[in-house]
Design a protein around this motif. Structure first.
Motif, PDB file in Angstrom:
ATOM      1  N   ASN A  78     -31.854  18.911 -22.118  1.00  0.00           N
ATOM      2  CA  ASN A  78     -32.803  18.631 -23.198  1.00  0.00           C
ATOM      3  C   ASN A  78     -33.169  17.156 -23.311  1.00  0.00           C
ATOM      4  OD1 ASN A  78     -34.371  20.155 -24.825  1.00  0.00           O
ATOM      5  ND2 ASN A  78     -33.017  20.046 -26.595  1.00  0.00           N
ATOM      6  N   GLU A  79     -33.505  16.552 -22.199  1.00  0.00           N
ATOM      7  CA  GLU A  79     -33.876  15.129 -22.164  1.00  0.00           C
ATOM      8  C   GLU A  79     -35.337  14.973 -21.752  1.00  0.00           C
ATOM      9  OE1 GLU A  79     -32.276  12.348 -22.905  1.00  0.00           O
ATOM     10  OE2 GLU A  79     -30.255  13.126 -23.196  1.00  0.00           O
ATOM     11  N   VAL A  80     -36.041  14.095 -22.450  1.00  0.00           N
ATOM     12  CA  VAL A  80     -37.419  13.759 -22.091  1.00  0.00           C
ATOM     13  C   VAL A  80     -37.369  12.564 -21.152  1.00  0.00           C
ATOM     14  CG1 VAL A  80     -39.657  12.973 -22.947  1.00  0.00           C
ATOM     15  CG2 VAL A  80     -38.317  14.630 -24.273  1.00  0.00           C
ATOM     16  N   ILE A  81     -38.058  12.686 -20.032  1.00  0.00           N
ATOM     17  CA  ILE A  81     -38.127  11.612 -19.039  1.00  0.00           C
ATOM     18  C   ILE A  81     -39.599  11.218 -18.882  1.00  0.00           C
ATOM     19  CG2 ILE A  81     -37.748  10.997 -16.602  1.00  0.00           C
ATOM     20  CD1 ILE A  81     -35.146  11.522 -18.029  1.00  0.00           C
ATOM     21  N   SER A  82     -39.864   9.940 -18.922  1.00  0.00           N
ATOM     22  CA  SER A  82     -41.208   9.453 -18.633  1.00  0.00           C
ATOM     23  C   SER A  82     -41.078   8.297 -17.658  1.00  0.00           C
ATOM     24  CB  SER A  82     -41.928   9.020 -19.906  1.00  0.00           C
ATOM     25  OG  SER A  82     -41.224   7.982 -20.533  1.00  0.00           O
ATOM     26  N   GLY A  83     -42.102   8.104 -16.870  1.00  0.00           N
ATOM     27  CA  GLY A  83     -42.077   7.048 -15.877  1.00  0.00           C
ATOM     28  C   GLY A  83     -43.305   7.123 -14.995  1.00  0.00           C
ATOM     29  N   THR A  84     -43.136   6.683 -13.761  1.00  0.00           N
ATOM     30  CA  THR A  84     -44.221   6.668 -12.795  1.00  0.00           C
ATOM     31  C   THR A  84     -43.720   7.264 -11.490  1.00  0.00           C
ATOM     32  OG1 THR A  84     -45.068   4.640 -13.785  1.00  0.00           O
ATOM     33  CG2 THR A  84     -45.885   5.159 -11.599  1.00  0.00           C
ATOM     34  N   PHE A  85     -44.584   7.992 -10.792  1.00  0.00           N
ATOM     35  CA  PHE A  85     -44.265   8.489  -9.457  1.00  0.00           C
ATOM     36  C   PHE A  85     -45.405   8.156  -8.515  1.00  0.00           C
ATOM     37  CE2 PHE A  85     -46.512  12.108 -11.323  1.00  0.00           C
ATOM     38  CZ  PHE A  85     -47.396  12.454 -10.313  1.00  0.00           C
ATOM     39  N   ARG A  86     -45.095   8.201  -7.226  1.00  0.00           N
ATOM     40  CA  ARG A  86     -46.102   7.996  -6.173  1.00  0.00           C
ATOM     41  C   ARG A  86     -46.111   9.230  -5.296  1.00  0.00           C
ATOM     42  NH1 ARG A  86     -45.546   5.848  -1.025  1.00  0.00           N
ATOM     43  NH2 ARG A  86     -43.535   4.964  -1.564  1.00  0.00           N
ATOM     44  N   ILE A  87     -47.295   9.699  -4.958  1.00  0.00           N
ATOM     45  CA  ILE A  87     -47.419  10.861  -4.077  1.00  0.00           C
ATOM     46  C   ILE A  87     -47.286  10.391  -2.636  1.00  0.00           C
ATOM     47  CG2 ILE A  87     -48.927  12.711  -3.272  1.00  0.00           C
ATOM     48  CD1 ILE A  87     -50.083  12.813  -6.073  1.00  0.00           C
ATOM     49  N   VAL A  88     -46.305  10.949  -1.916  1.00  0.00           N
ATOM     50  CA  VAL A  88     -46.075  10.567  -0.525  1.00  0.00           C
ATOM     51  C   VAL A  88     -46.647  11.580   0.453  1.00  0.00           C
ATOM     52  CG1 VAL A  88     -44.071   9.119  -0.984  1.00  0.00           C
ATOM     53  CG2 VAL A  88     -43.736  11.548  -0.494  1.00  0.00           C
TER      54      VAL A  88
END
Length: 128
Positions: A78-88
């Motif tokens: 039950n944790e909210v995670i936010s951030g950035t990703f890069r499509i490889v």
């Protein structure tokens, strides 16, 4: 691409950049939905290093090499995670992504989810 699958898809290990960590598939009963801007996608698999996101063949919304901010909730912990990703990479069915500067705390939360998901799968296998 070299890959090994063990324990009937309990986890996957790949030797490429996008698969440096174990990934698990979310439970069909508790799927993970990721918000990317105004769009929502279903997560195919996730690990501390990245994730794959389902896409339709017609979906041309995200581009290889680009970075995108995201937000998701990890079931089981039950944790909210936010951030950035890069499509490889992009395949017919999924966007393959790595997390960018996710940070140790958030990466540990994803890792905890992976461990809890593995435990859940083991318990289900014992019951059947």
């Amino acid at each position: 691409m070299f890959s090994r699958k063990t324990n009937d898809l309990l986890f996957e290990f790949f030797d490429e950049e996008r698969r440096a960590f174990f990934r698990v598939k979310p439970s069909s009963k508790k799927p993970i939905t990721i918000s990317i801007g105004r769009n929502r996608y279903k997560v195919k698999d996730i690990g501390a290093g990245g994730m794959s996101i389902y896409r339709s063949v017609e979906d041309k919304g995200l581009e290889r090499g680009k970075k995108y901010p995201f937000k998701l909730t990890l079931p089981l912990i039950n944790e909210v995670i936010s951030g950035t990703f890069r499509i490889v990479d992009i395949s017919d069915r999924a966007y393959h992504c790595i997390f960018v500067n996710l940070g140790i705390e958030k990466r540990e939360k994803v890792h905890l989810f992976v461990l809890e998901r593995q435990k859940e799968e083991l318990r289900a296998k014992r019951r059947s």
